[in-house]
Design a protein around this motif. Structure first.
Motif, mmCIF file in Angstrom:
data_model
loop_
_atom_site.group_PDB
_atom_site.id
_atom_site.type_symbol
_atom_site.label_atom_id
_atom_site.label_comp_id
_atom_site.label_asym_id
_atom_site.label_seq_id
_atom_site.Cartn_x
_atom_site.Cartn_y
_atom_site.Cartn_z
ATOM 1 N N MET A 1 -12.331 8.368 7.491
ATOM 2 C CA MET A 1 -12.978 8.218 6.174
ATOM 3 C C MET A 1 -13.448 9.575 5.659
ATOM 4 N N ASN B 1 -11.334 3.593 1.435
ATOM 5 C CA ASN B 1 -10.016 3.881 2.003
ATOM 6 C C ASN B 1 -9.001 2.866 1.452
ATOM 7 N N PRO C 1 -8.265 2.644 -5.191
ATOM 8 C CA PRO C 1 -9.283 2.143 -4.249
ATOM 9 C C PRO C 1 -10.687 2.662 -4.543
ATOM 10 N N ILE D 1 -6.088 14.358 -3.328
ATOM 11 C CA ILE D 1 -7.528 14.654 -3.441
ATOM 12 C C ILE D 1 -7.825 15.986 -2.734
ATOM 13 N N GLY E 1 -0.772 8.110 0.104
ATOM 14 C CA GLY E 1 -0.651 9.431 -0.505
ATOM 15 C C GLY E 1 0.344 10.321 0.215
ATOM 16 N N ASN E 2 0.465 10.126 1.527
ATOM 17 C CA ASN E 2 1.398 10.943 2.299
ATOM 18 C C ASN E 2 2.850 10.540 2.078
ATOM 19 N N LYS F 1 0.869 -1.181 0.000
ATOM 20 C CA LYS F 1 0.000 0.000 0.000
ATOM 21 C C LYS F 1 0.905 1.229 0.000
ATOM 22 N N ASN G 1 -15.999 5.416 -2.989
ATOM 23 C CA ASN G 1 -14.671 5.805 -2.530
ATOM 24 C C ASN G 1 -14.318 4.920 -1.336
ATOM 25 N N GLY H 1 -2.861 5.150 -2.439
ATOM 26 C CA GLY H 1 -3.778 6.114 -1.830
ATOM 27 C C GLY H 1 -3.726 7.407 -2.613
ATOM 28 N N VAL I 1 -19.005 6.524 0.503
ATOM 29 C CA VAL I 1 -17.859 5.727 0.956
ATOM 30 C C VAL I 1 -18.282 4.263 0.901
HETATM 31 C C1 LIG Z 1 -13.037 6.804 2.114
HETATM 32 C C2 LIG Z 1 -11.700 7.478 2.040
HETATM 33 O O1 LIG Z 1 -11.290 8.139 2.985
HETATM 34 N N1 LIG Z 1 -11.015 7.324 0.897
HETATM 35 C C3 LIG Z 1 -9.721 7.921 0.683
HETATM 36 C C4 LIG Z 1 -9.109 7.269 -0.555
HETATM 37 C C5 LIG Z 1 -7.655 7.613 -0.746
HETATM 38 C C6 LIG Z 1 -6.778 7.097 0.393
HETATM 39 O O2 LIG Z 1 -7.105 6.209 1.157
HETATM 40 O O3 LIG Z 1 -5.567 7.732 0.433
HETATM 41 P P1 LIG Z 1 -4.436 7.622 1.559
HETATM 42 O O4 LIG Z 1 -4.034 6.204 1.647
HETATM 43 O O5 LIG Z 1 -3.374 8.497 1.035
HETATM 44 O O6 LIG Z 1 -5.016 8.132 2.863
HETATM 45 C C7 LIG Z 1 -9.825 9.458 0.492
HETATM 46 O O7 LIG Z 1 -10.804 9.919 -0.086
HETATM 47 O O8 LIG Z 1 -8.892 10.166 0.903
#
Ligand SMILES: CC(=O)N[C@@H](CCC(=O)OP(=O)(O)O)C(=O)O
Ligand SMILES: Nc1ncnc2c1ncn2[C@@H]1O[C@H](COP(=O)(O)OP(=O)(O)O)[C@@H](O)[C@H]1O
Length: 296
Positions: free
Chosen positions: A90, A195, A182, A73, A37-38, A34, A193, A68, A157
Protein backbone atom coordinates in the motif's frame (compact mmCIF):
# COMPACT_ATOMS: atom_id res chain seq x y z
CA UNK A 1 6.36 -2.77 -29.85
CA UNK A 2 4.43 -6.04 -30.17
CA UNK A 3 4.01 -7.84 -33.46
CA UNK A 4 0.89 -9.85 -34.14
CA UNK A 5 1.64 -13.25 -35.67
CA UNK A 6 -0.18 -14.00 -38.92
CA UNK A 7 -2.97 -16.55 -38.41
CA UNK A 8 -4.24 -18.62 -41.34
CA UNK A 9 -7.96 -18.05 -42.16
CA UNK A 10 -8.75 -21.67 -41.31
CA UNK A 11 -7.18 -21.31 -37.85
CA UNK A 12 -9.03 -18.04 -37.32
CA UNK A 13 -12.33 -19.76 -38.06
CA UNK A 14 -11.40 -22.54 -35.66
CA UNK A 15 -10.66 -20.02 -32.89
CA UNK A 16 -13.99 -18.26 -33.47
CA UNK A 17 -15.89 -21.55 -33.42
CA UNK A 18 -14.16 -22.53 -30.18
CA UNK A 19 -15.29 -19.31 -28.55
CA UNK A 20 -18.99 -20.05 -29.14
CA UNK A 21 -19.64 -22.21 -26.04
CA UNK A 22 -17.95 -19.60 -23.86
CA UNK A 23 -19.95 -16.76 -25.42
CA UNK A 24 -23.14 -18.72 -24.74
CA UNK A 25 -22.09 -19.61 -21.18
CA UNK A 26 -21.15 -16.06 -20.24
CA UNK A 27 -23.92 -14.18 -22.07
CA UNK A 28 -25.43 -11.59 -19.71
CA UNK A 29 -22.82 -12.30 -17.01
CA UNK A 30 -20.64 -9.67 -15.35
CA UNK A 31 -16.85 -9.87 -15.51
CA UNK A 32 -14.74 -7.54 -13.42
CA UNK A 33 -11.44 -6.83 -15.14
CA UNK A 34 -8.64 -5.23 -13.12
CA UNK A 35 -6.25 -3.51 -15.49
CA UNK A 36 -3.02 -3.02 -13.55
CA UNK A 37 -0.78 -0.02 -14.05
CA UNK A 38 2.12 -2.33 -14.80
CA UNK A 39 0.20 -4.03 -17.62
CA UNK A 40 -0.64 -0.75 -19.39
CA UNK A 41 2.79 0.57 -20.24
CA UNK A 42 2.77 -0.38 -23.96
CA UNK A 43 0.37 1.62 -26.22
CA UNK A 44 -0.19 -1.34 -28.58
CA UNK A 45 -1.20 -3.53 -25.63
CA UNK A 46 -3.51 -0.80 -24.35
CA UNK A 47 -5.28 -0.72 -27.71
CA UNK A 48 -5.58 -4.54 -27.66
CA UNK A 49 -7.04 -4.36 -24.16
CA UNK A 50 -9.67 -1.82 -25.24
CA UNK A 51 -10.61 -3.97 -28.25
CA UNK A 52 -11.01 -7.03 -26.03
CA UNK A 53 -13.30 -5.16 -23.64
CA UNK A 54 -15.44 -3.92 -26.54
CA UNK A 55 -15.62 -7.40 -28.05
CA UNK A 56 -16.83 -8.85 -24.74
CA UNK A 57 -19.55 -6.20 -24.56
CA UNK A 58 -20.61 -6.81 -28.16
CA UNK A 59 -21.08 -10.55 -27.55
CA UNK A 60 -23.37 -9.82 -24.58
CA UNK A 61 -20.94 -10.10 -21.65
CA UNK A 62 -20.83 -7.18 -19.16
CA UNK A 63 -17.24 -6.11 -18.54
CA UNK A 64 -16.57 -3.71 -15.65
CA UNK A 65 -13.06 -2.26 -15.73
CA UNK A 66 -11.22 -1.24 -12.55
CA UNK A 67 -7.88 0.34 -13.38
CA UNK A 68 -4.66 0.80 -11.44
CA UNK A 69 -1.85 3.20 -12.17
CA UNK A 70 0.90 2.65 -9.60
CA UNK A 71 3.79 3.30 -12.05
CA UNK A 72 1.99 6.33 -13.52
CA UNK A 73 1.53 7.82 -10.01
CA UNK A 74 5.18 7.09 -9.29
CA UNK A 75 6.26 8.98 -12.44
CA UNK A 76 4.11 12.00 -11.50
CA UNK A 77 5.50 12.03 -7.95
CA UNK A 78 8.99 11.86 -9.44
CA UNK A 79 8.31 15.01 -11.48
CA UNK A 80 7.54 16.75 -8.16
CA UNK A 81 10.75 15.43 -6.64
CA UNK A 82 8.88 12.92 -4.45
CA UNK A 83 9.36 9.18 -4.19
CA UNK A 84 6.60 6.75 -3.28
CA UNK A 85 6.86 4.57 -0.21
CA UNK A 86 4.96 1.30 0.13
CA UNK A 87 4.10 -0.76 3.18
CA UNK A 88 2.75 -4.26 2.53
CA UNK A 89 1.76 -3.26 -1.01
CA UNK A 90 0.00 0.00 0.00
CA UNK A 91 1.29 3.45 -0.93
CA UNK A 92 1.86 5.71 2.07
CA UNK A 93 -0.43 8.59 1.08
CA UNK A 94 0.08 12.07 2.55
CA UNK A 95 -2.07 15.02 1.48
CA UNK A 96 0.11 16.01 -1.48
CA UNK A 97 0.37 12.40 -2.66
CA UNK A 98 -3.43 12.08 -2.48
CA UNK A 99 -3.79 15.06 -4.84
CA UNK A 100 -1.37 13.45 -7.28
CA UNK A 101 -3.16 10.09 -7.00
CA UNK A 102 -6.53 11.74 -7.81
CA UNK A 103 -5.33 13.62 -10.84
CA UNK A 104 -3.26 10.78 -12.26
CA UNK A 105 -5.93 8.09 -11.77
CA UNK A 106 -9.14 10.00 -12.47
CA UNK A 107 -7.69 12.68 -14.76
CA UNK A 108 -5.22 10.73 -16.87
CA UNK A 109 -5.29 6.96 -16.66
CA UNK A 110 -9.08 6.58 -16.50
CA UNK A 111 -9.65 9.04 -19.34
CA UNK A 112 -7.00 7.34 -21.51
CA UNK A 113 -8.81 4.02 -21.10
CA UNK A 114 -12.21 5.61 -21.80
CA UNK A 115 -10.76 7.17 -24.98
CA UNK A 116 -9.25 3.89 -26.17
CA UNK A 117 -12.54 2.05 -25.64
CA UNK A 118 -14.30 4.73 -27.72
CA UNK A 119 -11.66 4.36 -30.43
CA UNK A 120 -12.34 0.62 -30.45
CA UNK A 121 -16.04 1.28 -31.04
CA UNK A 122 -17.40 0.93 -27.48
CA UNK A 123 -19.08 3.36 -25.10
CA UNK A 124 -17.23 3.79 -21.81
CA UNK A 125 -18.03 5.97 -18.81
CA UNK A 126 -15.32 6.86 -16.32
CA UNK A 127 -16.19 6.88 -12.62
CA UNK A 128 -14.42 7.33 -9.32
CA UNK A 129 -15.77 5.93 -6.07
CA UNK A 130 -17.51 9.28 -5.49
CA UNK A 131 -19.77 8.95 -8.52
CA UNK A 132 -23.17 7.62 -7.60
CA UNK A 133 -21.89 7.04 -4.05
CA UNK A 134 -20.06 3.97 -5.38
CA UNK A 135 -17.24 3.45 -2.82
CA UNK A 136 -17.49 4.60 0.80
CA UNK A 137 -14.24 4.29 2.73
CA UNK A 138 -12.52 5.04 6.01
CA UNK A 139 -8.88 5.33 6.97
CA UNK A 140 -7.15 1.96 6.80
CA UNK A 141 -5.74 0.67 10.08
CA UNK A 142 -2.82 -1.41 8.90
CA UNK A 143 -1.12 -3.98 11.09
CA UNK A 144 1.94 -6.06 10.29
CA UNK A 145 1.12 -9.27 8.38
CA UNK A 146 3.25 -11.36 10.69
CA UNK A 147 2.99 -9.45 13.99
CA UNK A 148 -0.45 -7.80 14.42
CA UNK A 149 0.79 -5.85 17.45
CA UNK A 150 2.79 -3.63 15.05
CA UNK A 151 0.66 -0.82 13.51
CA UNK A 152 1.51 1.32 10.47
CA UNK A 153 0.14 4.74 9.58
CA UNK A 154 -0.26 4.77 5.78
CA UNK A 155 -2.04 8.17 5.66
CA UNK A 156 -5.06 8.58 3.39
CA UNK A 157 -5.25 4.94 2.30
CA UNK A 158 -8.83 3.75 2.34
CA UNK A 159 -10.47 0.69 3.78
CA UNK A 160 -13.73 0.00 1.93
CA UNK A 161 -16.79 0.48 4.16
CA UNK A 162 -19.40 -0.26 1.51
CA UNK A 163 -19.96 -0.41 -2.22
CA UNK A 164 -23.23 0.77 -3.75
CA UNK A 165 -23.20 -0.78 -7.23
CA UNK A 166 -26.38 0.89 -8.49
CA UNK A 167 -24.51 3.32 -10.79
CA UNK A 168 -22.54 0.42 -12.30
CA UNK A 169 -25.72 -1.58 -12.88
CA UNK A 170 -27.49 1.40 -14.46
CA UNK A 171 -24.59 1.92 -16.88
CA UNK A 172 -24.42 -1.77 -17.76
CA UNK A 173 -28.12 -1.85 -18.53
CA UNK A 174 -27.56 1.07 -20.88
CA UNK A 175 -24.80 -0.65 -22.88
CA UNK A 176 -22.03 1.45 -21.32
CA UNK A 177 -18.75 0.01 -20.07
CA UNK A 178 -17.88 1.41 -16.60
CA UNK A 179 -14.21 2.30 -16.08
CA UNK A 180 -13.57 2.81 -12.37
CA UNK A 181 -10.73 4.61 -10.59
CA UNK A 182 -9.91 3.21 -7.12
CA UNK A 183 -10.72 6.34 -5.11
CA UNK A 184 -13.17 6.27 -2.23
CA UNK A 185 -14.81 8.96 -0.14
CA UNK A 186 -15.33 9.24 3.62
CA UNK A 187 -17.91 10.69 6.01
CA UNK A 188 -16.38 14.18 5.83
CA UNK A 189 -16.25 13.96 2.02
CA UNK A 190 -12.50 13.29 2.24
CA UNK A 191 -10.79 11.25 -0.50
CA UNK A 192 -9.09 7.91 0.02
CA UNK A 193 -6.51 6.14 -2.09
CA UNK A 194 -7.50 2.47 -2.35
CA UNK A 195 -5.45 -0.30 -3.90
CA UNK A 196 -7.09 -1.15 -7.23
CA UNK A 197 -6.93 -4.92 -6.65
CA UNK A 198 -8.89 -4.45 -3.43
CA UNK A 199 -11.56 -2.38 -5.23
CA UNK A 200 -11.83 -4.89 -8.10
CA UNK A 201 -12.16 -7.83 -5.72
CA UNK A 202 -14.81 -6.18 -3.55
CA UNK A 203 -16.74 -4.95 -6.58
CA UNK A 204 -16.70 -8.44 -8.11
CA UNK A 205 -18.17 -9.78 -4.88
CA UNK A 206 -20.87 -7.12 -4.61
CA UNK A 207 -21.84 -7.49 -8.28
CA UNK A 208 -21.78 -11.30 -7.91
CA UNK A 209 -19.55 -11.37 -10.95
CA UNK A 210 -19.00 -14.57 -12.87
CA UNK A 211 -15.29 -13.87 -13.12
CA UNK A 212 -12.63 -11.59 -11.71
CA UNK A 213 -9.60 -11.23 -13.98
CA UNK A 214 -6.56 -9.39 -12.63
CA UNK A 215 -4.18 -8.34 -15.41
CA UNK A 216 -0.64 -7.70 -14.21
CA UNK A 217 2.99 -7.81 -15.30
CA UNK A 218 3.94 -11.36 -14.36
CA UNK A 219 2.80 -14.67 -15.88
CA UNK A 220 0.81 -15.20 -12.65
CA UNK A 221 1.84 -16.09 -9.11
CA UNK A 222 5.36 -17.50 -9.10
CA UNK A 223 7.06 -19.77 -6.57
CA UNK A 224 10.49 -18.99 -5.12
CA UNK A 225 12.22 -20.62 -8.12
CA UNK A 226 10.19 -18.47 -10.53
CA UNK A 227 7.86 -21.25 -11.70
CA UNK A 228 4.24 -20.41 -12.44
CA UNK A 229 1.71 -21.71 -9.89
CA UNK A 230 -1.31 -22.44 -12.08
CA UNK A 231 -3.74 -23.18 -9.28
CA UNK A 232 -3.81 -22.00 -5.67
CA UNK A 233 -6.09 -22.92 -2.78
CA UNK A 234 -6.62 -20.85 0.39
CA UNK A 235 -4.36 -23.16 2.36
CA UNK A 236 -1.54 -22.95 -0.22
CA UNK A 237 -1.86 -19.16 -0.21
CA UNK A 238 -1.44 -19.09 3.59
CA UNK A 239 1.79 -21.04 3.10
CA UNK A 240 3.07 -18.58 0.46
CA UNK A 241 2.32 -15.63 2.76
CA UNK A 242 4.06 -17.31 5.68
CA UNK A 243 7.27 -18.21 3.81
CA UNK A 244 7.60 -14.83 2.10
CA UNK A 245 7.04 -16.06 -1.49
CA UNK A 246 4.46 -13.31 -1.95
CA UNK A 247 5.49 -9.70 -1.42
CA UNK A 248 4.82 -6.11 -2.54
CA UNK A 249 1.90 -5.52 -4.90
CA UNK A 250 1.14 -9.25 -4.99
CA UNK A 251 0.00 -9.13 -1.32
CA UNK A 252 -3.24 -7.12 -1.79
CA UNK A 253 -3.81 -8.83 -5.14
CA UNK A 254 -3.85 -12.34 -3.69
CA UNK A 255 -5.74 -11.35 -0.52
CA UNK A 256 -8.42 -9.63 -2.61
CA UNK A 257 -8.57 -12.51 -5.08
CA UNK A 258 -9.00 -15.03 -2.29
CA UNK A 259 -11.71 -12.94 -0.58
CA UNK A 260 -13.62 -12.76 -3.87
CA UNK A 261 -13.30 -16.52 -4.45
CA UNK A 262 -14.50 -17.23 -0.89
CA UNK A 263 -17.42 -14.83 -1.35
CA UNK A 264 -18.70 -16.78 -4.35
CA UNK A 265 -17.10 -15.24 -7.45
CA UNK A 266 -16.97 -18.35 -9.63
CA UNK A 267 -13.56 -17.89 -11.20
CA UNK A 268 -10.69 -15.67 -10.13
CA UNK A 269 -7.59 -15.44 -12.32
CA UNK A 270 -4.32 -13.53 -12.13
CA UNK A 271 -2.95 -13.31 -15.67
CA UNK A 272 -0.19 -11.67 -17.69
CA UNK A 273 -1.44 -8.41 -19.17
CA UNK A 274 1.74 -8.13 -21.27
CA UNK A 275 0.58 -10.97 -23.52
CA UNK A 276 -1.54 -9.54 -26.36
CA UNK A 277 -5.26 -10.36 -25.90
CA UNK A 278 -4.54 -12.45 -22.77
CA UNK A 279 -7.91 -11.49 -21.27
CA UNK A 280 -9.82 -12.68 -24.32
CA UNK A 281 -7.82 -15.90 -24.44
CA UNK A 282 -8.61 -16.52 -20.77
CA UNK A 283 -12.33 -15.83 -21.05
CA UNK A 284 -13.22 -17.19 -24.49
CA UNK A 285 -10.94 -20.20 -25.05
CA UNK A 286 -10.33 -23.49 -23.29
CA UNK A 287 -6.71 -22.55 -22.68
CA UNK A 288 -5.95 -21.83 -19.00
CA UNK A 289 -3.69 -18.84 -18.36
CA UNK A 290 -1.90 -17.54 -15.31
CA UNK A 291 -2.95 -18.50 -11.79
CA UNK A 292 -6.45 -19.52 -10.78
CA UNK A 293 -7.36 -18.76 -7.16
CA UNK A 294 -9.68 -21.27 -5.45
CA UNK A 295 -11.58 -20.78 -2.23
CA UNK A 296 -10.70 -24.25 -0.88
C1 LIG B 1 -3.20 2.39 -1.58
C2 LIG B 1 -2.50 2.16 -2.89
O1 LIG B 1 -1.42 1.58 -2.91
N1 LIG B 1 -3.11 2.63 -3.98
C3 LIG B 1 -2.55 2.49 -5.30
C4 LIG B 1 -3.65 2.83 -6.31
C5 LIG B 1 -3.28 2.47 -7.73
C6 LIG B 1 -3.07 0.97 -7.92
O2 LIG B 1 -3.51 0.12 -7.17
O3 LIG B 1 -2.36 0.70 -9.06
P1 LIG B 1 -1.78 -0.72 -9.54
O4 LIG B 1 -2.92 -1.65 -9.66
O5 LIG B 1 -1.16 -0.39 -10.83
O6 LIG B 1 -0.77 -1.18 -8.51
C7 LIG B 1 -1.33 3.42 -5.51
O7 LIG B 1 -1.32 4.52 -4.96
O8 LIG B 1 -0.41 3.03 -6.24
N1 LIG C 1 5.16 -14.65 -5.78
C1 LIG C 1 5.05 -13.66 -6.67
N2 LIG C 1 4.70 -13.95 -7.96
C2 LIG C 1 4.57 -12.97 -8.88
N3 LIG C 1 4.77 -11.65 -8.61
C3 LIG C 1 5.11 -11.30 -7.34
C4 LIG C 1 5.26 -12.29 -6.32
N4 LIG C 1 5.59 -11.64 -5.16
C5 LIG C 1 5.67 -10.35 -5.45
N5 LIG C 1 5.38 -10.10 -6.75
C6 LIG C 1 5.40 -8.78 -7.36
O1 LIG C 1 4.06 -8.33 -7.57
C7 LIG C 1 4.06 -7.53 -8.76
C8 LIG C 1 2.63 -7.35 -9.26
O2 LIG C 1 1.92 -6.44 -8.43
P1 LIG C 1 1.85 -4.88 -8.77
O3 LIG C 1 3.22 -4.36 -8.96
O4 LIG C 1 1.01 -4.22 -7.74
O5 LIG C 1 1.17 -4.90 -10.19
P2 LIG C 1 -0.17 -4.26 -10.73
O6 LIG C 1 0.17 -2.86 -11.15
O7 LIG C 1 -0.53 -5.12 -11.89
O8 LIG C 1 -1.20 -4.31 -9.63
C9 LIG C 1 4.98 -8.28 -9.68
O9 LIG C 1 5.49 -7.48 -10.71
C10 LIG C 1 6.08 -8.76 -8.73
O10 LIG C 1 7.11 -7.80 -8.67
Amino acid sequence: MTTTPTIAPRDKAEILAQALPYIRKFHGKTMVIKYGGNAMTDPALQADFAEDVVLLKLVGINPVVVHGGGPQIEAALGRLGKKGEFIQGMRVTDEETMEVVEWVLAGEVQQDIVGLIHQAGGKAVGLTGRDGGLIRAKKLKMVDNKDPSIEYDVGQVGDIVSIDPSVVRALQDDAFIPVISPIGFGEENESYNINADVVASKLATVLQAEKLVLLTNTPGVLDKAGNLLTDLTAREIDGLFADGTISGGMLPKISGALDAAKAGVNAVHIIDGRVPHSMLLEILTEQAYGTMIRSH
